[in-house]
Design a protein around this motif. Structure first.
Motif, PDB file in Angstrom:
ATOM      1  N   SER A 186       0.769  -1.343   0.133  1.00 16.80           N
ATOM      2  CA  SER A 186       0.072   0.022   0.060  1.00 16.80           C
ATOM      3  C   SER A 186       0.788   1.333  -0.023  1.00 16.80           C
ATOM      4  O   SER A 186       2.010   1.224   0.490  1.00 16.80           O
ATOM      5  CB  SER A 186      -0.868   0.062   1.461  1.00 16.80           C
ATOM      6  OG  SER A 186      -0.304   0.070   2.470  1.00 16.80           O
TER       7      SER A 186
ATOM      8  N   SER B 246       0.479   5.807  -0.933  1.00 21.50           N
ATOM      9  CA  SER B 246      -0.512   7.120  -1.010  1.00 21.50           C
ATOM     10  C   SER B 246       0.324   7.754  -2.186  1.00 21.50           C
ATOM     11  O   SER B 246       1.523   7.882  -2.321  1.00 21.50           O
ATOM     12  CB  SER B 246      -0.534   8.021  -0.063  1.00 21.50           C
ATOM     13  OG  SER B 246       0.557   8.498   0.606  1.00 21.50           O
TER      14      SER B 246
ATOM     15  N   SER C  10      -5.654  -1.272  -6.733  1.00 17.07           N
ATOM     16  CA  SER C  10      -6.744  -0.773  -6.167  1.00 17.07           C
ATOM     17  C   SER C  10      -6.616   0.618  -5.560  1.00 17.07           C
ATOM     18  O   SER C  10      -5.436   0.928  -5.130  1.00 17.07           O
ATOM     19  CB  SER C  10      -7.922  -1.535  -5.393  1.00 17.07           C
ATOM     20  OG  SER C  10      -7.047  -1.578  -4.138  1.00 17.07           O
TER      21      SER C  10
ATOM     22  N   ILE D 256      -8.200   4.303  -3.442  1.00 15.87           N
ATOM     23  CA  ILE D 256      -9.553   5.212  -2.779  1.00 15.87           C
ATOM     24  C   ILE D 256      -8.995   6.467  -2.905  1.00 15.87           C
ATOM     25  O   ILE D 256      -8.196   6.959  -2.440  1.00 15.87           O
ATOM     26  CB  ILE D 256      -9.345   4.695  -1.359  1.00 15.87           C
ATOM     27  CG1 ILE D 256      -9.649   3.089  -1.368  1.00 15.87           C
ATOM     28  CG2 ILE D 256     -10.721   5.593  -0.555  1.00 15.87           C
ATOM     29  CD1 ILE D 256      -9.858   2.713   0.046  1.00 15.87           C
TER      30      ILE D 256
ATOM     31  N   ARG E  20      -8.975  10.368  -2.095  1.00 21.38           N
ATOM     32  CA  ARG E  20      -9.239  11.416  -1.014  1.00 21.38           C
ATOM     33  C   ARG E  20      -8.916  12.720  -1.443  1.00 21.38           C
ATOM     34  O   ARG E  20      -8.031  13.398  -0.793  1.00 21.38           O
ATOM     35  CB  ARG E  20      -8.479  10.859   0.312  1.00 21.38           C
ATOM     36  CG  ARG E  20      -9.063   9.480   0.684  1.00 21.38           C
ATOM     37  CD  ARG E  20      -8.142   9.035   1.799  1.00 21.38           C
ATOM     38  NE  ARG E  20      -8.505   7.590   2.289  1.00 21.38           N
ATOM     39  CZ  ARG E  20      -8.017   6.605   2.579  1.00 21.38           C
ATOM     40  NH1 ARG E  20      -6.621   6.950   3.166  1.00 21.38           N
ATOM     41  NH2 ARG E  20      -8.445   5.549   3.168  1.00 21.38           N
TER      42      ARG E  20
END
Length: 473
Positions: A406, A408, A464, A466, A468
């Protein structure tokens, strides 16, 4: 007239000497100097005759010496001969059970011999047949066939450097030729064979012939080195490659090189450093992935990627030093793949620039060696940085690989990359600058990787994201 008595066959008669030029010489007068020439010819023939006699005497002495050696062996008798062979082997650091012994002309033949190295735990072997050439009663050379050596656990390798330092020079002075060599490694006594090198021929190499290794100074321990030619490499009983495997044993380390005749220059190298604190390392030099796949028996297709990496291992904190073969291990992994980036949509091209991906992690291997836990995994490809954890589960000769990663990405960078992917030239640059000033926040990225070591080209990479993101006010 008184008849002249006829000489009896048993009565010696005196033959008159023929005078020079007499009929006994054929009636021809002898030329002056003929006597001197004949004497000279006799003088020249004399050294040749002496040389022949000396050669004949030397040959008889050699035959007599061999016959005496064989006679001495026969006089010794089987029990004494066995003790003599065992003592000669022990003087060279080998504990030997000779098996069946046959005595021949200038040689002794062993069948079904068993051996181990003095002071080296967990290392033993057998020899189907061996012929020991003799010089007198001392061995002059060994020709062995059907040699099998088994190492149990890492402990079996710990004593080798010390053994080489103590016994190597004398053992190496005895010429050795071998055929059909097999080396096997097991995790523990009675356990399944993890790695084997089979059907190879062993070739010794002098220290000066090893690349990058200088000959040791006088009195210093030597370097034992050689190569197993065209060895079948078996992992958990399955053949994965057939290649040369080079080896070298120094005063402080043991090295193996897969895919070359020299351990220091082979593409895949492993080194064990038993003392003072045991550690091991595996290094892969920059190599075409296709060549690595062929070496390890892994299907990588027609890939043009170049891979390199290192793995360092040491006993985990608190591990039992006396049972190293079952101690948990840990250490860092570093891998570089040139010519590969993570699968991604073209909107991320501005972030995943370049063609190089790097992976770093800490490996933790339990005592059963069935599983490798990866912690602190870091994957970097261009501006994309992912972190996470993973596992490598051994399954016979194969392994299952799984990782959860993971990271960002700032929304401004993501939007700018997307703008450059769809707009070109000045317009694209203006759009990138605009969105980078107006967007805040980040995009959470998650990547799941599932693969099999035997089919890396079929690895599943599931990304995947997300969103924000928000506008800057």
């Amino acid at each position: 007239m008184v008849p002249t008595p006829r000489p009896s066959p048993d009565t010696a008669t005196e033959a008159p000497l023929a005078a020079p030029g007499a009929a006994g010489d054929g009636g021809a007068p002898r030329a002056p100097g003929d006597g001197a020439a004949a004497a000279a010819a006799v003088d020249r023939a004399a050294p040749r005759g002496k040389r022949r006699r000396r050669a004949l005497i030397a040959a008889l002495v050699a035959v007599a010496a061999v016959a005496a050696a064989v006679a001495a062996l026969l006089v010794l008798g089987p029990p004494a001969l066995r003790r003599h062979i065992v003592a000669e082997a022990r003087a060279r650091g080998v504990a030997l059970d000779p098996g069946a012994i046959d005595v021949g002309l200038g040689a002794v033949r062993l069948r079904g011999a068993r051996f181990s190295l003095l002071g080296v735990r967990g290392l033993s072997g057998t020899v189907a047949r061996a012929t020991i050439a003799l010089r007198g009663l001392s061995p002059a050379g060994i020709a062995a066939d059907g040699v099998e050596l088994t190492a149990v656990g890492i402990d079996a390798l710990e004593g080798l450097p010390a053994w080489v330092a103590q016994h190597g020079p004398r053992a190496a002075s005895l010429p050795l030729t071998t055929g059909r060599v097999r080396l096997g490694l097991r995790d523990r006594d009675g356990g399944p064979e993890v790695l084997a090198l089979a059907e190879a021929s062993l070739v010794r190499r002098a220290a000066g012939a090893v690349q990058g290794a200088a000959a040791p100074p006088p009195g210093a321990p030597g370097l034992e080195a050689g190569v197993l030619k065209q060895a079948r490499v078996l992992v958990a009983g399955k053949e994965v490659a057939r290649t040369d495997v080079a080896w070298s044993i120094g005063a402080a380390s043991i090295s193996l090189g897969f895919g070359g005749e020299d351990a220091a220059s082979a593409p895949l190298r492993a080194e064990l450093r038993p003392r003072p604190s045991p550690s091991a390392s595996i290094e892969l030099a920059p190599t075409q992935l296709a060549a690595v796949g062929a070496l390890l028996g892994v299907d990588v297709g027609a890939s043009t990627m170049v891979v390199s990496g290192t793995l360092e291992l040491r006993p985990a904190a608190g591990a039992d030093r006396t049972a190293l073969s079952e101690a948990p291990l840990e250490g860092p992994i570093a891998l570089t793949v040139k010519g590969f980036t993570l699968p991604h949509p073209r909107e991320l091209d501005g972030l995943l620039f370049g063609d190089t991906t790097t992976v770093k992690a800490e490996a933790h291997i339990p005592g059963d060696r069935r599983r490798i836990a990866l912690s602190g995994v870091e994957v970097a490809a261009g501006a994309l940085k992912l972190k996470g954890a993973g596992t490598i589960q051994r399954d016979g000769a194969d392994a299952a690989i799984g990782m959860d990663l993971s990271g960002s990405i700032p929304c401004s960078l993501l939007a700018g990359s997307a703008a450059m992917a769809h707009l070109t030239g000045t317009v694209g640059l203006l759009a990138r600058d605009l969105v980078s000033r107006t967007l805040a926040g980040s995009v959470a990225v998650q990547v799941r990787v599932d693969a099999r070591a035997s089919r890396l080209t079929a690895a599943r990479v599931n990304p995947s994201a997300i969103l924000r993101c928000k506008l800057r006010l």
